[in-house]
Design a protein around this motif. Structure first.
Motif, PDB file in Angstrom:
ATOM      1  N   ALA A  93     -11.235 -11.426   2.928  1.00 47.26           N
ATOM      2  CA  ALA A  93     -12.065 -10.245   2.707  1.00 47.26           C
ATOM      3  C   ALA A  93     -13.349 -10.658   2.007  1.00 47.26           C
ATOM      4  O   ALA A  93     -13.352 -11.579   1.189  1.00 47.26           O
ATOM      5  CB  ALA A  93     -11.303  -9.234   1.856  1.00 47.26           C
ATOM      6  N   ASN A 155      -5.487  -1.396 -10.450  1.00 49.22           N
ATOM      7  CA  ASN A 155      -5.801  -2.336  -9.380  1.00 49.22           C
ATOM      8  C   ASN A 155      -6.159  -3.684 -10.007  1.00 49.22           C
ATOM      9  O   ASN A 155      -7.245  -3.827 -10.568  1.00 49.22           O
ATOM     10  CB  ASN A 155      -6.963  -1.817  -8.537  1.00 49.22           C
ATOM     11  N   TRP A 159     -11.307  -6.957  -4.292  1.00 47.67           N
ATOM     12  CA  TRP A 159     -11.123  -7.012  -2.839  1.00 47.67           C
ATOM     13  C   TRP A 159     -11.793  -8.224  -2.208  1.00 47.67           C
ATOM     14  O   TRP A 159     -11.203  -8.904  -1.363  1.00 47.67           O
ATOM     15  CB  TRP A 159     -11.632  -5.727  -2.186  1.00 47.67           C
ATOM     16  N   ASN A 176      -6.737  -1.084   7.131  1.00 46.38           N
ATOM     17  CA  ASN A 176      -7.104  -0.197   6.019  1.00 46.38           C
ATOM     18  C   ASN A 176      -6.971   1.238   6.486  1.00 46.38           C
ATOM     19  O   ASN A 176      -7.319   1.574   7.619  1.00 46.38           O
ATOM     20  CB  ASN A 176      -8.542  -0.426   5.563  1.00 46.38           C
ATOM     21  N   ASP A 185      -8.202  -0.639  -0.533  1.00 47.66           N
ATOM     22  CA  ASP A 185      -7.690  -1.953  -0.898  1.00 47.66           C
ATOM     23  C   ASP A 185      -6.427  -1.820  -1.738  1.00 47.66           C
ATOM     24  O   ASP A 185      -5.426  -2.518  -1.499  1.00 47.66           O
ATOM     25  CB  ASP A 185      -8.755  -2.758  -1.643  1.00 47.66           C
ATOM     26  N   TYR A 189      -2.583  -3.269  -0.806  1.00 49.64           N
ATOM     27  CA  TYR A 189      -1.728  -4.136  -1.616  1.00 49.64           C
ATOM     28  C   TYR A 189      -0.318  -3.571  -1.721  1.00 49.64           C
ATOM     29  O   TYR A 189       0.670  -4.309  -1.620  1.00 49.64           O
ATOM     30  CB  TYR A 189      -2.307  -4.309  -3.028  1.00 49.64           C
TER      31      TYR A 189
END
Length: 361
Positions: A93, A155, A159, A176, A185, A189
């Motif tokens: 990414a 988070n 990304w 996505n 993102d 995960y």
């Protein structure tokens, strides 16, 4: 200059672009400096109105595949279109303005080769803002167990630092989810965890550009709403009908760093963290060192919540010292930090009252 190209590269880099002409060339130059040279760069331009396409097209490198969308679709669908074209065994990414350090790809591919149970690996990252390099706000030391825990409350990955095994990514449909814009993102995960582990290399292998005015309030609100939806699904089995309310609480005060307005909210956040951590420990059974790291990082976040509440005047010192679920971690903020935060909050309160009185004159 000669570049290595193969029909099936090791890494496919996906870069969605939109009006990125000022920075995208520097981003691609950081890829050309990689020590692992066997990669392709898939640039998907989402109908830019500036010179982005011309800037990318002028770069003489056969590893770059420039695709121009027929209509503007937004970053998530544009990224998904790039993913569909990827030929590498790993997907990297990268946003159009971030910078890879030279060893990034080599170290991530080596990590995935050495850890077959891991599906996704990120890296630590520093932050470039207003020409100044800032340290990352994320945990300085990580393990897969810590990353799995932090995913329950925030988070923990950048990304643009992420690399995913392509065969694992192909099992996600879609890659996505567009309905979770600004937290797509974070959602990915969680969706990939049942497929394979998520890890992070603690070396700073990416520079993330932070634009001071880059995120509007609308985007910040959308991010919180999307992240709340993700965590509500994660929490559903444990919290039932109050899963969404609990997720909103964690997103606001742990992930988004919003100060708690009062002691009652602080108590609710503490209770939620206790329940989440106890469930995680019982389910994952981390070893002693991982358990210690998990508790320490949770304690750091708990201390930050208390300090923020004191600084904004929502909490009194007795609130912050009285609500202390010590088993969340190895300790609390030092009393000096709490007293200082309270003093700051008091001064700010006086300033606000003076300003309010002046406005009435």
């Amino acid at each position: 200059m000669t570049f290595l190209t193969t029909p099936d590269p090791v890494v496919s880099v996906i870069i969605p672009t939109y009006n990125g002409s000022a920075l995208v060339a520097e981003t691609i130059a950081s890829l050309q400096a990689q020590t692992l040279a066997d990669f392709e760069v898939i640039v998907i331009d989402d109908c830019s109105t500036d010179d982005t396409v011309a800037v990318v097209a002028a770069i003489d490198d056969p590893r770059i595949r420039l695709i121009r969308a027929e209509r503007n679709r937004g970053v998530v669908l544009t990224r998904n279109a790039g993913f569909a074209l990827a030929r590498g065994r790993c997907i990297a990414a990268l946003d159009q303005d971030d910078l890879c350090h030279p060893e990034r790809f080599a170290r991530q591919v080596a990590y995935l080769d050495m850890h077959p149970a891991v599906a996704l690996v990120g890296t630590a990252a520093n932050v470039l803002q207003d020409g100044v390099i800032l340290p990352s706000p994320l945990a300085p030391v990580s393990t897969p167990a810590l990353i799995a825990w932090l995913l329950q409350i925030e988070n923990p990955l950048v990304w643009s630092s992420v690399m995913i095994r392509t065969d694992a990514a192909r099992r996600l449909d879609p890659f996505n989810r567009p309905e979770l814009l600004y937290a797509e993102d974070f959602d990915l995960y969680h969706r990939i965890l049942p497929i394979g582990g998520v890890a992070r290399i603690d070396a700073e292998l990416l520079t993330y550009r932070r634009h001071a005015a880059g995120a509007s309030q609308r985007q910040a609100t959308a991010m919180r709403d999307s992240a709340t939806r993700v965590l509500a699904g994660v929490y559903a089995a444990r919290f039932g009908d109050v899963a969404a309310d609990t997720a909103a609480l964690i997103v606001a005060h742990v992930m988004a760093h919003q100060p708690v307005p009062d002691r009652a909210t602080l108590e609710r956040v503490g209770a939620a963290l206790v329940t989440l951590q106890e469930d995680f420990m019982a389910t994952h059974r981390p070893d002693r060192e991982n358990a210690k790291l998990i508790r320490w990082e949770t304690a750091r976040r708990w201390a930050r919540i208390g300090r923020a509440g004191l600084r904004t005047g929502g909490l009194r010192l007795g609130d912050a010292t009285g609500v202390r679920p010590d088993h969340l971690g190895l300790g609390y903020a030092g009393i000096e930090d709490l007293v200082l935060s309270r003093l700051v909050g008091t001064v700010r309160g006086v300033q606000r009252r003076r300003a309010a009185r002046a406005a009435k004159i």
